[in-house]
Write an enzyme that holds these catalytic residues in place. Structure first.
Site, mmCIF file in Angstrom:
data_model
loop_
_atom_site.group_PDB
_atom_site.id
_atom_site.type_symbol
_atom_site.label_atom_id
_atom_site.label_comp_id
_atom_site.label_asym_id
_atom_site.label_seq_id
_atom_site.Cartn_x
_atom_site.Cartn_y
_atom_site.Cartn_z
ATOM 1 C CG HIS A 55 -2.025 1.012 1.148
ATOM 2 N ND1 HIS A 55 -3.340 0.641 0.948
ATOM 3 C CD2 HIS A 55 -2.026 2.369 1.235
ATOM 4 C CE1 HIS A 55 -4.101 1.726 0.931
ATOM 5 N NE2 HIS A 55 -3.326 2.788 1.101
ATOM 6 C CG HIS A 57 -1.282 6.472 -2.061
ATOM 7 N ND1 HIS A 57 -2.373 5.730 -2.436
ATOM 8 C CD2 HIS A 57 -1.317 6.537 -0.708
ATOM 9 C CE1 HIS A 57 -3.050 5.365 -1.355
ATOM 10 N NE2 HIS A 57 -2.422 5.835 -0.290
ATOM 11 C CB SER A 99 -9.405 10.060 -2.811
ATOM 12 O OG SER A 99 -8.605 10.958 -2.046
ATOM 13 N NE ARG A 147 -7.745 2.904 -0.825
ATOM 14 C CZ ARG A 147 -7.221 3.945 -0.196
ATOM 15 N NH1 ARG A 147 -6.895 5.029 -0.872
ATOM 16 N NH2 ARG A 147 -6.992 3.907 1.102
ATOM 17 C CG HIS A 202 -5.428 2.328 6.168
ATOM 18 N ND1 HIS A 202 -4.187 2.014 5.654
ATOM 19 C CD2 HIS A 202 -5.925 3.319 5.372
ATOM 20 C CE1 HIS A 202 -3.935 2.782 4.606
ATOM 21 N NE2 HIS A 202 -4.978 3.567 4.418
ATOM 22 C CG ASP A 270 -1.142 5.122 4.320
ATOM 23 O OD1 ASP A 270 -1.599 5.164 3.168
ATOM 24 O OD2 ASP A 270 -1.545 5.856 5.241
#
Length: 319
Positions: A55, A57, A99, A147, A202, A270
Site C-alpha cells: 500500500h 501512492h 482519491s 479501491r 488500514h 501507506d
C-alpha cells in the site's frame, strides 16, 4: 472512466524508472532521509527476499486532480519511493490509486511502469459502469483490484460494491475497502453477501480505544472467518491513541488479525502518509519493526511480507 492509456510523460517516466536501481537490488540502508518519512535509520529487522509493500501512492502536480478532490498532497515520486525501498529493504510493491485523481489512473500506471511491472502491481479506481474491455486493459497492465475509498469524496459509493464485486471476482481481482467504522457497521449485511475477495485497508479502521472489543472488529472478524476477507496491516498510526513508537493499541488489533487468519493478512507502508502534515510523518522503519513485533515469529513475518502478497496479487514465487 478517465484516461486509461499511458501518455508520453508516462512513457518517459518508465524510461526514467529503468535507470533507477533494480528493485531486486534493494537492501536496507541507513543514514539518508526519505521524502515524506521521518527518521533515517534502517529497520532493526531484515526484510526477506520478495518482501512486499502492499500500500503506497505517488503524487505529481503535473497530473490534474479530480474535481472535488479534498486530499492534495505535495509531489511524491517513483524516485522518492525507490529511496524508501532501499531504506526498508523491500523489493516488491502494490501501488494504490489515491482519491486525488478519481478514475484517472494515468499517474499510478506510469509509476507502475517506472518501478517495474514484473515486481509491482496496482489497485485502480474505476467508474461503476466501467466496461469489460477497460477492465481487461487494466489487468494486462498489472491491476489486480479496485479501491472503494469511501471515507473521502470519489466516484464510488457503498452501493457500487454490489454491481462491481462479481465482475471483479470473475477477473480474480478484489475489492479494496476503506470505510469509516460507521460505514462498516451500516454495510454489515452487504459485506457479508459480496462474492470474491474483500481487502480491508488500514486494519479495517478499527476504532480505539475499543479495539478488538469494537463492533467493527467483530464484523471484520466474521468476514475473515468466512474465508474471503483479507486485512492490510497498514496505517496503524491512523487510529492509535498510544502513538509512536509502540502503537500498542493498533498492535493488539493487528496481532488478533494475524492469529485469526495468518494466510490472509498483508502489510503496507501507506507512504507518503498523505493524511499527515509534512512535519508529522511517521517513521517507516519503526512501522516496519512494529510489523515484526506483531507477527511474533520469523515465519509469520515472511508469510505476511512475501507469501500472502504473492497469492493476493499474483506475484511469481521467490527463489
Amino acid at each position: 472512466m478517465g484516461r486509461m492509456s499511458l501518455t508520453r510523460r508516462g512513457v518517459l517516466a518508465g524510461v526514467a524508472g529503468a535507470m533507477l536501481p533494480s528493485a531486486c537490488e534493494a537492501t536496507a540502508q541507513t543514514g539518508s532521509a526519505v521524502h515524506w518519512s521521518s527518521g533515517t535509520e534502517a529497520p532493526r529487522v531484515h526484510a526477506p527476499p520478495g518482501a512486499t509493500d502492499c500500500h503506497f501512492h505517488t503524487y505529481d502536480r503535473r497530473y490534474p486532480a479530480a474535481p472535488g478532490a479534498t486530499l492534495l498532497p505535495d509531489d511524491a515520486t517513483a524516485d522518492d519511493y525507490r529511496a524508501l525501498q532501499h531504506r526498508l529493504g523491500t523489493s516488491r510493491g502494490v501501488i494504490i490509486q489515491p482519491s486525488t485523481y478519481g478514475t484517472d489512473n494515468t499517474l499510478q500506471l506510469a509509476t507502475l511502469q517506472a518501478l517495474g511491472p514484473d515486481r509491482f502491481r496496482m489497485v485502480a479506481v474505476v467508474a461503476e459502469d466501467v466496461s469489460d474491455a477497460a477492465l481487461q486493459r487494466l489487468h494486462a497492465l498489472g491491476v489486480r483490484g479496485v479501491r472503494f475509498n469511501l471515507v473521502l469524496p470519489g466516484p464510488l459509493t457503498t452501493a457500487s460494491l454490489e454491481p462491481l464485486a462479481p465482475r471483479l471476482a470473475a477477473l480474480g481481482w478484489h475489492c479494496q475497502i476503506n470505510m469509516s467504522p460507521k460505514q462498516i457497521e451500516d454495510a454489515r449485511d452487504l459485506l457479508g453477501r459480496l462474492p470474491g475477495r474483500l481487502v480491508f485497508d488500514h486494519l479495517g479502521q478499527v476504532p480505539q480505544p475499543a479495539g478488538v472489543d469494537s463492533p467493527v472488529y467483530a464484523i471484520i472478524r466474521r468476514l475473515l472467518d468466512r474465508g474471503n476477507a483479507w486485512v492490510k496491516l497498514s496505517g496503524g498510526y491512523l487510529t492509535s491513541k498510544d502513538g509512536p513508537p509502540s502503537y500498542a493499541d493498533a498492535g493488539r488489533v493487528a496481532a488478533a488479525y494475524i492469529r485469526a487468519a495468518p494466510e490472509r493478512v498483508v502489510w503496507g507502508s501507506d507512504w507518503p502518509h498523505p493524511t499527515r502534515p509534512s512535519d508529522a510523518k511517521p517513521d517507516d522503519a519503526v512501522l516496519f519493526d512494529r510489523l515484526a513485533d506483531w507477527a511474533g515469529s520469523e515465519t509469520a513475518f515472511k508469510r505476511i511480507l512475501v507469501e500472502n502478497p504473492a497469492v493476493l496479487y499474483g506475484f511469481p514465487p521467490t527463489a
